[in-house]
Design an enzyme around this catalytic site. Sequence first.
Site, mmCIF file in Angstrom:
data_model
loop_
_atom_site.group_PDB
_atom_site.id
_atom_site.type_symbol
_atom_site.label_atom_id
_atom_site.label_comp_id
_atom_site.label_asym_id
_atom_site.label_seq_id
_atom_site.Cartn_x
_atom_site.Cartn_y
_atom_site.Cartn_z
ATOM 1 C CD GLN A 68 1.530 6.550 0.015
ATOM 2 O OE1 GLN A 68 2.375 7.144 0.574
ATOM 3 N NE2 GLN A 68 0.264 6.885 -0.100
ATOM 4 C CG ASN A 69 -1.287 1.605 4.536
ATOM 5 O OD1 ASN A 69 -0.985 2.592 4.629
ATOM 6 N ND2 ASN A 69 -2.780 1.450 4.167
ATOM 7 C CB VAL A 70 4.500 -1.872 6.360
ATOM 8 C CG1 VAL A 70 5.349 -0.979 5.747
ATOM 9 C CG2 VAL A 70 3.922 -1.428 7.743
ATOM 10 C CG ASP A 71 -2.019 -2.933 6.817
ATOM 11 O OD1 ASP A 71 -2.401 -3.319 5.773
ATOM 12 O OD2 ASP A 71 -2.208 -1.549 7.097
ATOM 13 C CG HIS B 94 6.296 3.075 1.845
ATOM 14 N ND1 HIS B 94 5.414 4.096 2.093
ATOM 15 C CD2 HIS B 94 7.092 3.609 0.931
ATOM 16 C CE1 HIS B 94 5.667 4.988 1.359
ATOM 17 N NE2 HIS B 94 6.527 4.893 0.692
ATOM 18 N N GLY C 191 -7.187 7.295 1.328
ATOM 19 C CA GLY C 191 -6.478 7.476 2.641
ATOM 20 C C GLY C 191 -5.138 7.907 2.709
ATOM 21 C CB THR C 192 -2.481 8.628 0.515
ATOM 22 O OG1 THR C 192 -0.989 9.175 0.516
ATOM 23 C CG2 THR C 192 -3.184 8.504 -0.676
ATOM 24 C CB SER C 193 -1.554 13.686 2.969
ATOM 25 O OG SER C 193 -0.388 13.090 2.984
ATOM 26 C CE1 TYR D 263 8.714 -0.637 11.481
ATOM 27 C CE2 TYR D 263 10.846 -0.493 12.573
ATOM 28 C CZ TYR D 263 10.054 -0.052 11.398
ATOM 29 O OH TYR D 263 10.430 1.168 10.937
#
Length: 234
Positions: A86-89, A104, A175-177, A53
Amino acid sequence: MKKIVVLTGAGMSVESGLSTFRDADGLWENYPVSRVATHEGWEQDPVYVNNFYNMLRKKLVEAKPNEGHRLVAQLEQKYDVSVVTQNVDNLHEMAGSTHVLHLHGELMKVCSSRDPENPNCQRTLVPPHLEVTPGEKAADGSLLRPYIVFFGESVPNIEPAAVLASQADIFIIIGTSLNVYPAAGLVQYVKPETPIYLIDPNEVMKTDMRHVHHIQKGASEGMKELSALLMAEQ
């Protein structure tokens, strides 16, 4: 003012140069998920996990929001907008979005390994101090760990995210499945009459969903199309 809720996944940040985890050239190809994103992996080798990380943070500070991020932020000019990511950025925040809920975790934050949700032990790392060093401790004396929801851990923000989804007048997915739960289940909380727009260049499984307006483009091009439509409606 109408409420827009935007659910974003890894495809949102690909144009900013951040690798997804699941694609063929994704991060999981080089770093086994079991070693870097599970509690067992952390227990076995916390230095390896923190180094992973640390590396991601250095990549993130070099990244810039793309036009998709900026267009999402610009919706706030005419709508009440909440982003559930859902992104951690932190690219949504960098682009100007003011209400962002991270499902997340957040890559730029570190926390207690004993109680990750203890706010007194959380802190945000800023350049040039982006690394957790071996043995570095949180305020409660436990090892510092990334503020990331590891696989198998509960998702603390899923309930507030479900509340937001239920309040949406317009629901946008970028941008998510829709394969990653519990985030994928948020669609079930959207009111039946609420229009759902899906921006993704790929075919996405929608068997459990009501009619969805699928804009089969990347994040930036898709948001250009949708933003023009939504801003014209106001």
